[in-house]
Design a protein around this motif. Sequence first.
Motif, mmCIF file in Angstrom:
data_model
loop_
_atom_site.group_PDB
_atom_site.id
_atom_site.type_symbol
_atom_site.label_atom_id
_atom_site.label_comp_id
_atom_site.label_asym_id
_atom_site.label_seq_id
_atom_site.Cartn_x
_atom_site.Cartn_y
_atom_site.Cartn_z
ATOM 1 N N ASP A 380 0.856 -1.188 0.000
ATOM 2 C CA ASP A 380 0.000 0.000 0.000
ATOM 3 C C ASP A 380 0.886 1.229 0.000
ATOM 4 O OD1 ASP A 380 -3.095 -0.570 0.620
ATOM 5 O OD2 ASP A 380 -1.888 -2.116 1.590
ATOM 6 N N LEU A 381 0.408 2.280 -0.672
ATOM 7 C CA LEU A 381 1.133 3.546 -0.729
ATOM 8 C C LEU A 381 0.229 4.652 -0.213
ATOM 9 C CD1 LEU A 381 3.650 5.188 -1.791
ATOM 10 C CD2 LEU A 381 2.329 5.504 -3.900
ATOM 11 N N ILE A 382 0.743 5.431 0.734
ATOM 12 C CA ILE A 382 0.058 6.601 1.292
ATOM 13 C C ILE A 382 0.815 7.838 0.829
ATOM 14 C CG2 ILE A 382 -0.382 7.863 3.436
ATOM 15 C CD1 ILE A 382 -0.825 5.200 4.820
ATOM 16 N N THR A 383 0.086 8.866 0.391
ATOM 17 C CA THR A 383 0.754 10.067 -0.114
ATOM 18 C C THR A 383 0.217 11.333 0.544
ATOM 19 O OG1 THR A 383 -0.739 10.538 -1.976
ATOM 20 C CG2 THR A 383 0.973 8.873 -2.341
ATOM 21 N N LEU A 384 0.830 12.435 0.183
ATOM 22 C CA LEU A 384 0.573 13.743 0.809
ATOM 23 C C LEU A 384 -0.670 14.388 0.189
ATOM 24 C CD1 LEU A 384 1.668 15.932 2.786
ATOM 25 C CD2 LEU A 384 3.061 16.777 0.896
ATOM 26 N N THR A 385 -1.842 13.984 0.650
ATOM 27 C CA THR A 385 -3.093 14.346 -0.027
ATOM 28 C C THR A 385 -3.360 15.845 -0.070
ATOM 29 O OG1 THR A 385 -4.197 13.844 2.065
ATOM 30 C CG2 THR A 385 -4.275 12.182 0.346
ATOM 31 N N GLY A 386 -3.063 16.555 0.992
ATOM 32 C CA GLY A 386 -3.419 17.972 1.046
ATOM 33 C C GLY A 386 -2.271 18.910 0.777
ATOM 34 N N GLY A 387 -1.065 18.367 0.602
ATOM 35 C CA GLY A 387 0.086 19.199 0.298
ATOM 36 C C GLY A 387 0.687 19.919 1.491
ATOM 37 N N ALA A 388 0.119 19.754 2.695
ATOM 38 C CA ALA A 388 0.663 20.397 3.892
ATOM 39 C C ALA A 388 1.748 19.495 4.460
ATOM 40 C CB ALA A 388 -0.426 20.646 4.930
ATOM 41 N N ILE A 389 3.015 19.895 4.299
ATOM 42 C CA ILE A 389 4.096 18.979 4.634
ATOM 43 C C ILE A 389 4.181 18.756 6.146
ATOM 44 C CG2 ILE A 389 5.379 19.510 2.543
ATOM 45 C CD1 ILE A 389 7.271 21.208 4.189
ATOM 46 N N GLY A 390 4.792 17.619 6.496
ATOM 47 C CA GLY A 390 4.834 17.181 7.889
ATOM 48 C C GLY A 390 3.879 16.035 8.153
ATOM 49 N N GLN A 391 3.320 15.449 7.087
ATOM 50 C CA GLN A 391 2.355 14.364 7.230
ATOM 51 C C GLN A 391 3.012 13.002 7.395
ATOM 52 O OE1 GLN A 391 -0.890 14.051 4.226
ATOM 53 N NE2 GLN A 391 -0.233 11.930 3.949
ATOM 54 N N GLY A 392 4.174 12.782 6.750
ATOM 55 C CA GLY A 392 4.702 11.446 6.563
ATOM 56 C C GLY A 392 5.033 10.686 7.833
#
Length: 552
Positions: A380-392
Motif C-alpha cells: 500500500d502507498l500513502i501520499t501527501l493528499t493535502g500538500g501540507a508537509i509534515g504528514q509522513g
Amino acid sequence: MSNGAQALMKTLVNAGIDVCFTNPGTSEMHFVAALDGEPKMRAVLALFEGVATGAADGYARMADKPAATLLHLGCGLGNGLANLHNARKGKVPVVNIVGDHATYHVKFDAQLQSDIETVARNVSPGFVRTSQSTAELCKDAVDAIVAARGLPGQVATLILPADVSWGEGGVPCALPAPAAHAVADDATVAAIADVIRSGKKAALLLGGRALRETSLLAAARLAAHSGVKLLADTFPTRIERGAGLPPVERIAYLAELAGVQLADIEHLILVDSKAPVSFFAYPGKKSVLTPETCTVHTLATPEQDAAGSLNKLVRALGAATATPELQPAQRPGSPRGRLTAEKVCKAVGHLLPDNAIIVDEAITSGLMLPAMTAGAPRHDLITLTGGAIGQGLPNAIGAAIACPDRPVLALIGDGTSMYTIQSLWTMAREKLNVTSIIFNNASYSVLNIELERVGAASVGAKAKSQLDLNGPVLNFAQLAQGMGVHGVRVSTAEDLVKAMTYAFSHDGPHLIEVMVPESLNGMKRKVLPWVLRSLPNLPLPVTRALKRKIAP
C-alpha cells in the motif's frame, strides 16, 4: 453513575474507535482519567498536536475506520490543523475531540480562551459541535462518529467543555447500523457506456476508494475490453499496488507534465475523484488541466460506492470476462556507489518486504519511486493528499498501529521531517516497526524548482538562503538516537542496503539518514523551466518521452 468522560469513552469503544492519539492539557484531565477505566481504548501520546492528528489520519487510511484525537483547546487544535487539512483533502475519517473551558468559565475570557468552532470549520466543514451538557454528550459523539465514518469520510470535531466532561449522569449511546452506499444510477452508467463505445479516446480518473483492489480490477477489465486509459489522482489517499495488481498511471504534480498525459483525452470519467487542476496558479498558465476538447463525466461521486459503480459499468459493457492487465513481479538490481535519490528509490524497490506500507513524503527525492517499486511485492502507498508537509512521519505511526503485522517504510524529505520530528519519540515509546528514510539534501528542493517556475524576476543570496538547509546541516541520525530510535547515516548505496536489511530484520523503529544531492539541481533545475515551456510546441510522442524521463 458515570461522568461525561467515562460515558464518552464507552461510546467510542462500543463504536469500534479503540485508538486515541493524544496531546492533552488541563481541560481534558477527566478524559485522561477515564482512559484507566476502559481497557479496550489504546492511548498514544504525541509530543506535538500535528503528530497526533497526522497519526489519526494514517491509522484511518489503513484501518478503514476512524481513530480519535484528544487536543487541548483552540491552540492545540491550531497546532494540529495542517495534518487535519491533509485528512480532509484525503476524505479520511477522524473523530477530533477538543477540550474547552467549562461552559460557565468562557465569559471570563481566560488566557487560553478562543473561538474553537471557527478554527475547527477549516478542517471539519461538515461537522463541528460543542456539547452543551453531560446528558447530551454521548448523543453528540454518536453524531460525530456517524459523520466521520460515512462516505465520503471526513474530520468530525466534537468540542468537549470541561464541566460537560466531569459532570455526573453520562449515559453511553449506541451507534446506528451504517447505511448502504449507493452506486451510480442506470442512466449515468448507460451514458458513460455510450461514451466508451463511441471509440473516442477515454480515460478513467480514479481516486479515493477507487484505488483499492476490487475497484482496480474492475477498471482494468474496462481498460482491457474497451481501451480506456487508467489514471490516478496525483496524491492518492491510499493506493494498492505492486506485483499482481493492475498498474495505474498517476497524474503528474507539474501541471505541464499533467497536460502531456491528458493532451489527447476526449472524455475523462471521474470515479471518486475530481477533474484535475494545477496545484498552484502560475503566470500565464491555465488552472484547469484538462484540454478544452475534453468532456468530463462523473461515474461515481465520493459519496457513492466506487467499486459497485465500476462493476456496474463492467456489466453494462460486457467486460466481465475481460482479462485485466496485472503488474508482473520485477525488482531493480541492488544499487552501487555514491548515493543519489534515484539509487535510494532503487534500493527500496530491490528490498521492499512483502505486504509493506509505504508512506511517501520524499517530495522531489521520490520522483523515481513509482517506477522502482512498480513490480515490487504487493504493498500500500500513502501520499501527501493535502500538500501540507509534515504528514509522513505521523502517518507512519498511525499505519503501524493500524497494521502491527505489516512493515512500514516512511520516505521523508529533510525539510518536511522537521515539521513533525517529534514522531520519532512516539515510535520509540510504542515500539513500532517503522523504518524511516530521511533524504538529507540540505534544501527545500521543491521550492527551488518553484522559484524558477513562477518566473520570479531576480533571485539573490537572501532569497536563496530561505530555501536551503545548510549552516548547520541537520544530523537526523543523532536526532533519532536522542529520541530513542536506532539511527544511522549513510552516503553509499552499499551502506544503505546494509542498513535497510538490518532495519527490516529487527523489530522496533529505525531511521536511516541518506546523504544525497538534490534530484533536480544545477543545470537540471535551470533547464527544467525551459523544457516545460517548450512542451506545447513539441509532438506528443516527444513530450511523453520527456515526461517519462523527468517523472516516470
